[in-house]
Design a protein around this motif. Sequence first.
Motif, PDB file in Angstrom:
ATOM      1  N   GLN A 180       0.866  -1.138   0.118  1.00 32.31           N
ATOM      2  CA  GLN A 180      -0.109  -0.097  -0.121  1.00 32.31           C
ATOM      3  C   GLN A 180       0.826   1.276  -0.057  1.00 32.31           C
ATOM      4  N   ASN A 181       0.508   2.244  -0.452  1.00 34.01           N
ATOM      5  CA  ASN A 181       1.163   3.486  -0.390  1.00 34.01           C
ATOM      6  C   ASN A 181       0.360   4.826  -0.007  1.00 34.01           C
ATOM      7  N   ASN A 182       0.027   4.643   1.279  1.00 35.45           N
ATOM      8  CA  ASN A 182      -0.922   5.797   1.696  1.00 35.45           C
ATOM      9  C   ASN A 182      -0.234   7.220   2.072  1.00 35.45           C
ATOM     10  N   LYS A 183      -1.068   8.029   1.896  1.00 37.66           N
ATOM     11  CA  LYS A 183      -0.577   9.507   2.123  1.00 37.66           C
ATOM     12  C   LYS A 183       0.194   9.555   3.678  1.00 37.66           C
ATOM     13  N   ASN A 184       0.859  10.582   3.810  1.00 37.87           N
ATOM     14  CA  ASN A 184       0.986  11.036   5.129  1.00 37.87           C
ATOM     15  C   ASN A 184      -0.198  11.830   5.770  1.00 37.87           C
ATOM     16  N   TYR A 216      -0.078   0.269   5.275  1.00 37.97           N
ATOM     17  CA  TYR A 216      -1.242  -0.493   5.828  1.00 37.97           C
ATOM     18  C   TYR A 216      -2.287  -0.533   4.916  1.00 37.97           C
ATOM     19  N   PRO A 217      -2.938  -1.810   4.756  1.00 36.19           N
ATOM     20  CA  PRO A 217      -4.021  -2.124   3.699  1.00 36.19           C
ATOM     21  C   PRO A 217      -5.126  -1.319   4.006  1.00 36.19           C
ATOM     22  N   ALA A 259      -8.735  -7.779   1.039  1.00 36.73           N
ATOM     23  CA  ALA A 259      -7.783  -8.113  -0.427  1.00 36.73           C
ATOM     24  C   ALA A 259      -6.490  -8.088  -0.163  1.00 36.73           C
ATOM     25  N   ASN A 260      -5.907  -7.206   0.397  1.00 34.22           N
ATOM     26  CA  ASN A 260      -4.351  -7.154   0.521  1.00 34.22           C
ATOM     27  C   ASN A 260      -3.763  -8.382   1.188  1.00 34.22           C
ATOM     28  N   SER A 261      -4.527  -9.000   2.529  1.00 29.96           N
ATOM     29  CA  SER A 261      -4.102  -9.874   3.113  1.00 29.96           C
ATOM     30  C   SER A 261      -4.516 -11.196   2.486  1.00 29.96           C
ATOM     31  N   GLN A 262      -5.441 -11.289   1.876  1.00 30.13           N
ATOM     32  CA  GLN A 262      -6.201 -12.337   1.070  1.00 30.13           C
ATOM     33  C   GLN A 262      -7.045 -13.261   2.207  1.00 30.13           C
ATOM     34  N   ILE A 263      -7.499 -12.502   3.238  1.00 28.57           N
ATOM     35  CA  ILE A 263      -8.160 -13.328   4.375  1.00 28.57           C
ATOM     36  C   ILE A 263      -9.731 -13.011   3.924  1.00 28.57           C
TER      37      ILE A 263
END
Length: 664
Positions: free
Chosen positions: A33-37, A280-281, A430-434
């Motif tokens: 993920q590439n979240n903002k600050n 963080y997803p 989706a990110n952790s595929q759970i």
Amino acid sequence: MIRKTNYSVKVNVLKVGLFIIGLLFCEFAVKAQNNKNFLTEKTNIQKVSEVLLNTDQWASIIEKKINWNDAPIAFRENIISEAESYLGTPIPSLSATLTLEYSINGNRTNYQTPWFERRNRLTNAVLAECMERKGRFLDDIVDGVWAICEESWWGFPAHHYQYGQVGLPDIEDEYVDLFAAETGVLLTWTHFLLQKELDSISPVINKRISLEIDRRILKPNLEHEDFHWMGYNGENLNNWTPWICSNWLTCILFLEKNDKKRAASVYKIMTLLDRFLKPYPVDGACDEGPAYWNRAGGSLFDCLDLLEEATNGEVAIWNETLIKNIGKYIYKAHIKEDYYVNFADATAKVKPDAALIYEYGNKINDVTLVQFAAWLAKKNADIASDNKKLDGNNRVLNGNIARQIRMIQTHKKLREETPREPVVSESWFANSQIMMMREDPHNGKGFYIAAKGGHNRESHNHNDVGSFIVYYDGKPVLIDLGLETYTKKSFSSQRYEIWITQSQYHNLPTINGEMQSAGRSFKATNVNYNPLKSTYTLDMASAYPKTACVNKWERTIYLDKEVKSVNITDVYKLSKLIKPNVLNFMTDTKPEKGKGNTLHLFASGNDKKKIIMSYPETFNVNIEPLEVADPLLKNSWGDKVYRIQLIQKKMYKASAINISLISE
């Protein structure tokens, strides 16, 4: 000045340290993920300094919020009784030889038990004195403070390795781990709550607390950039970052009187929290699981709450989707009663902090979260009646002094809310595929399934790509063992010698005699969740080493809500036949052989609710009882668990295997 320490260690120690850090602080999710600050995007140190309250202003606000007469009677009685039990008893020793035990035999508990007892004694004595105000516990408080201040280091021997050290701590190297930070916040609150009383005994006591907090917490955290939990070298971060930051921030707000250092420290914490949130997803999934949420998402809440109050509301990010989803995760991962989805190093039974969850729910305006908190409080009969001790096996630490004070402040408001246990029909991270899905979302009855894809280098990883759990009416049927008490092996190159981390003790196949391997490249592929069809599919072939000779192992999990059954279909292709494939399933209640190709499984603790497990006639069955000695595993599963092994009678290069579960 930012300082970076050069440690004099042997090359092999560094290599081991890097390997371990890789295990502990690895990729947060399958997709980066590439979240903002969120916190620092529109501000700087100067702006923070302009809105930040000084120590006197901060103390005044906190003093007005605490009314000790509001403490619930059961909580008050519990605390005072516990504090009385320690009166006149010696403080347990933390000797050099005890400190060395971890480096000699890998045992963590022998040191951590008296370490926690020291702090538990002080916590109880401080709270008891604040509620009673008779002076009965002041001697114990003074002795506890002094003993802790005399410790060479406030952290754990098990955490030395992260700084290139083994054995005894080098007191010339300033570094802060989780429990040094926890100690700092305990002494800070002690200083704030009982400053006048301690000064009446000796002004040296408060002076000593301030000095030790400065040299052990405030100064090193501000000056260093090489603590791994700060993420300056690009490491992905886990619960250490918000957990330490929440305690560090509390110490700053109460004790840092230098305005420049105060603003610089608070701003640095904001940058570290941004680093924590960067990967963080957006779905809010905690890859460390619900048991660690209290000190991942929960400690993030502590930080954000403190920042908002200390800046007169100028620093507040509660409306961000990610922050909301991090809060919601804890009820989405809830199964029933104390059971939560528990992949990797997570216990199956969790007792989240109801007061924290209530406050989080209010901040993000989430009714479900608020009602969940009220339900948690009601379920425990009295939120305050359980004085949560800090013991060597309590990894979550619900009961630190700051959170107990929050409970005193909020418990009345909590009881005014409508308690409601959350029953989430399905969740997909989706990110952790759970994936999680439920047969009956209205009443929470019937089958509940959770499954995971991901990779085998997740935080607190087990080799468990493609594993799943099944519950019925909220009780376990097929389980994930979860967490046992940590030892030296837990975060070392020997991690996967521990049985609970191996794929053969998860609900997974052993292919051609091979278990799954550890590493980022050992992962699920072609993962797909279809909520309309209630199916979850993935290929786990890549999670196995080349010696497994597997080209494809596609697993489909289907929840048939009409027939009310769970169906697992494994379709595989092998390039070579070496050993018969084995399907492993874990359960906590002894299975019984049924008619034909069936086994009778039981929903644990549910009046022996019978689940019929059907399997192909091409498999033999072996049921292996496994004694449980570890206290954490015992708490979840009792004295014994069972491994069901379905062993192929004849080997095939390609085939399909169908397993079904249906309630009788």
